[in-house]
Every structure is written in structure tokens, then in C-alpha cells.
Design an enzyme around this catalytic site. Structure first.
Site, short mmCIF file in Angstrom:
data_model
loop_
_atom_site.label_atom_id
_atom_site.label_comp_id
_atom_site.label_asym_id
_atom_site.label_seq_id
_atom_site.Cartn_x
_atom_site.Cartn_y
_atom_site.Cartn_z
N GLU A 1 -7.54 -1.84 4.22
CA GLU A 1 -7.06 -3.17 4.23
C GLU A 1 -7.25 -3.91 5.23
O GLU A 1 -7.42 -5.17 5.31
CB GLU A 1 -5.40 -2.61 4.02
N ASP B 1 4.08 -3.58 3.14
CA ASP B 1 3.32 -3.55 4.53
C ASP B 1 4.42 -4.01 5.56
O ASP B 1 5.46 -3.98 5.11
CB ASP B 1 2.42 -4.79 4.34
N HIS C 1 -1.22 0.56 2.58
CA HIS C 1 -2.57 1.08 3.08
C HIS C 1 -2.53 2.13 3.96
O HIS C 1 -1.60 2.04 4.70
CB HIS C 1 -3.22 -0.20 3.56
N HIS D 1 0.04 -3.30 15.94
CA HIS D 1 -1.44 -3.48 16.15
C HIS D 1 -1.45 -2.94 17.87
O HIS D 1 -1.96 -3.44 18.74
CB HIS D 1 -1.97 -4.48 16.14
#
Length: 366
Positions: free
Chosen positions: A220, A243, A73, A328
């Protein structure tokens, strides 16, 4: 087995740098898509898009051969401009999952409609005199603001900034002190996009039965949306989602997967269970090619496979993961070995898969 300590000089650093530094939150992935397109033009026979913006590079095999989809993604977590107050501070609206602890004093950049990049810093408070309970509290991401170093809302508007403009981490790609370690933003999941591109590069002068569709999917991080539409367009027989997964080799995350461990097979996560027969195929290739193999099980989170596997009448699919530190956040770290081995195992699968192997995979669940 492959040596973690050797330098993996075969990695295309320019590709990884361009993908990492491109800005593209969910729903605004065009800058990333343009990078992918430049590489697909070198390695794919055909380039197409779905109507959400996912980009598809096809390397043709036998007209009647199986269709293999490789999905990474393109979108990263970030923000949009929620509002601008009278003093010129930008109020943030998160797009994707942020943890408040990673945000204070971080540099961010706004991308305007004209493509200008406007830098700012996320506001924070000095700890002097701050009550203990406030020091220990995690501020919600939506409660942060961006300081552009201006006097007023009028100055902000003169910069061309509008409500809804994209905000992303202002992070430069870096090769670290050990050159196998790469730092950048958006490895979740630009590294998956890079794998999909590099598989086509590995197959450039190879004849194979399968038709290989390398895909940069969109959205995504906000519900695995582009994977669904791209799958409807391609109608694959077999699919790999590429991923990242959490590396647990730091003082804060101990045990489990480490950077430089090699191929990581995802047995299951919160959105999908890997096809058992396809996992066995990947294991066999790893053993034959001398690649390291590891396993991952996640009780939370998911990948593009979560929507791919249940699209149409079902797609044989699984996820291959690349360990990543500090997921993240503004700065993530990956290891070249994990990238190289992931490209290798998928490329080898694509070279050998034919209709007989596809039927064997199907028969395993009948």
C-alpha cells in the site's frame, strides 16, 4: 456513548504486539502475513492469497449472499540496504514516506535472507560547532546511513547482509502509563490488519448472509498495489479499507481528531470519495450501538479504498480511520477505544448486510 476513560480490557494485546513487532516493508510482508495466518486459522473458514502476497481469510455466509471485503495493509515504511561502504556503513534507500527529522540516532534492524536480525543506529552529527543553516536543514532520508558498530565491509558481509535486505525500526510494543494508550511501530497499518482479524473473531459463532473476506494487503505504501490484485481475486460487492489518520491532539498538531474519539468515517481523501449510502449505514449502526462517530477529510494521502473502488466495474466502498500520533516514524501511539469501536461497527454491519441492503446501496447511485 462509550467512555474514553474506562480500560478496554477486551483488546487482544498479544495480537497487537505480534503484528506491530513483525517486520514487513512493501514487497517483503511475509513475516506479517504469517502472523495474520495464525489468527485466520482460528477464525476463518478458508485462507487464500493473491499473487502479490495479500492474505485473505474468508468466513462464509450464504452461498449467494453479498461479498464484503475488509482490508488493512500489512506493509510498513522502512528501507532497504542500498550499498555498503568500505568502512561497513550501510547506505539507505527509503521504501515509503519518511521525514528526515524523525530519523537521526534511531535504532533500526536489518532482516537478512536467512531471517537474522542485525541491529544498527542511524548516524547523526553532534551540534557542537555546526553552522546555523545546517542545524535547521532537514536531511533527506536517502542521505542517512546505518552504523552497525563494525570495522569494515567484510564484517558486514560476514553477518549475511546483502544489497536489498529489509531495514525496519527496532521498536518494541509497549502499553503506556494509561493502559488504553499503546505504543509500537507500524500501526500504519497493522492496526487495520488487526481490525480485519478481530471482525472474523466477533463473527465466529454468528450466522450471517454475507461472505466476509478479511484481507491483509501488500504494497500500500508504494502505490496501493495489493488492494487492486486482492479485489480482482475476491470480486467484492462492498469494501471497507481500514487505515490510520493523523491525530491532532498534541502541542504540535492541534485541533481535529483526538485519540480515544471512537469511530472515524473518512468522507474523502486524495484517492477516493466514500460511498454516501454506505456512510449513512455506518452512521445508523453507530447511533443504534451507542458508538461515537467522527469525520475525517484529507487533502493528501490515500488508502486501499483508492484502488478498491475503481477495480472491476466499481466497488461500493469507504474508509474507516483510526487516529494515530507520530505516523511514519519509529514509534506511533493509538488508543484502544478507537480500535474496539471500529471492530464493533464493522462487525455489526457484517451481521446485518444482505442482498436487500446491497440493492439499496446500489440504487442510491442509479
Amino acid at each position: 456513548m462509550s467512555d474514553k476513560s474506562r480500560e478496554y480490557e477486551e483488546v487482544d494485546i498479544t495480537l497487537l504486539k505480534e503484528l506491530s513487532e513483525a517486520d514487513g516493508i512493501s514487497g517483503a510482508e511475509k513475516e506479517v502475513s504469517r502472523v495474520a495466518k495464525n489468527y485466520f486459522e482460528m477464525y476463518a473458514d478458508e485462507i487464500d492469497y493473491d499473487n502479490l502476497g495479500s492474505i485473505i481469510g474468508l468466513k462464509r455466509g450464504n452461498k449467494n449472499g453479498p461479498k464484503v471485503m475488509i482490508a488493512g495493509h500489512m506493509d510498513e515504511i522502512g528501507f532497504v540496504v542500498r550499498s555498503i561502504d568500505k568502512n561497513g556503513y550501510i547506505n539507505l534507500l527509503p521504501v515509503g514516506g519518511w521525514w528526515g527529522h524523525v530519523m537521526p540516532s534511531q535504532s533500526m534492524r536489518i532482516t537478512t535472507n536467512s531471517g537474522s536480525k542485525i541491529k544498527g543506529v542511524v548516524g547523526s552529527r553532534a551540534p557542537h560547532g555546526m553552522p546555523a543553516d545546517e542545524k535547521e536543514r532537514v536531511i533527506k532520508p536517502i542521505d542517512f546511513y546505518l552504523d552497525l558498530g563494525v570495522d569494515s565491509k567484510d564484517e558486514v558481509e560476514k553477518l549475511g547482509i546483502k544489497i536489498g535486505d529489509m531495514i525496519t525500526p527496532d521498536t518494541e510494543f509497549e502499553i503506556m502509563n494509561n493502559p488504553n494508550y499503546l505504543l509500537g511501530k507500524a500501526w500504519d497499518d497493522r492496526i487495520g490488519v488487526a481490525v480485519a482479524i478481530d471482525v472474523l473473531k466477533e463473527l465466529k459463532d454468528i450466522n450471517h448472509e454475507a461472505n466476509i473476506f478479511s484481507v491483509g494487503t501488500v504494497q500500500e505504501e508504494v502505490g496501493i498495489r495489493g488492494a487492486r490484485t486482492a479485489t480482482h481475486k475476491i470480486k467484492p460487492d462492498i469494501a471497507f479499507a481500514i487505515d490510520v489518520t493523523t491525530a491532532k491532539d498534541t502541542p504540535m498538531d492541534k485541533g481535529g481528531l483526538k485519540l480515544g474519539c471512537g469511530v472515524v468515517v473518512s468522507i474523502l481523501d486524495a484517492s477516493t470519495i466514500g460511498n454516501n449510502a454506505l456512510i449513512r449505514e455506518i452512521e445508523n449502526i453507530c447511533n443504534e450501538a451507542g458508538l461515537d462517530i467522527n469525520y475525517d477529510c484529507m487533502v493528501a494521502g490515500g488508502t486501499d479504498a483508492g484502488n478498491i473502488h475503481k477495480t472491476l466495474d466499481g466497488v461500493i466502498s469507504m474508509t474507516l480511520s483510526i487516529p494515530t500520533r507520530y505516523m511514519h516514524s519509529n514509534r506511533l501511539i493509538i488508543h484502544k477505544k478507537d480500535y474496539v469501536q471500529t471492530v464493533k461497527v464493522i462487525s455489526e454491519f457484517c451481521k446485518r448486510v444482505d442482498m436487500n441492503i446491497l440493492e439499496d446501496l446500489k440504487n442510491n447511485i442509479r
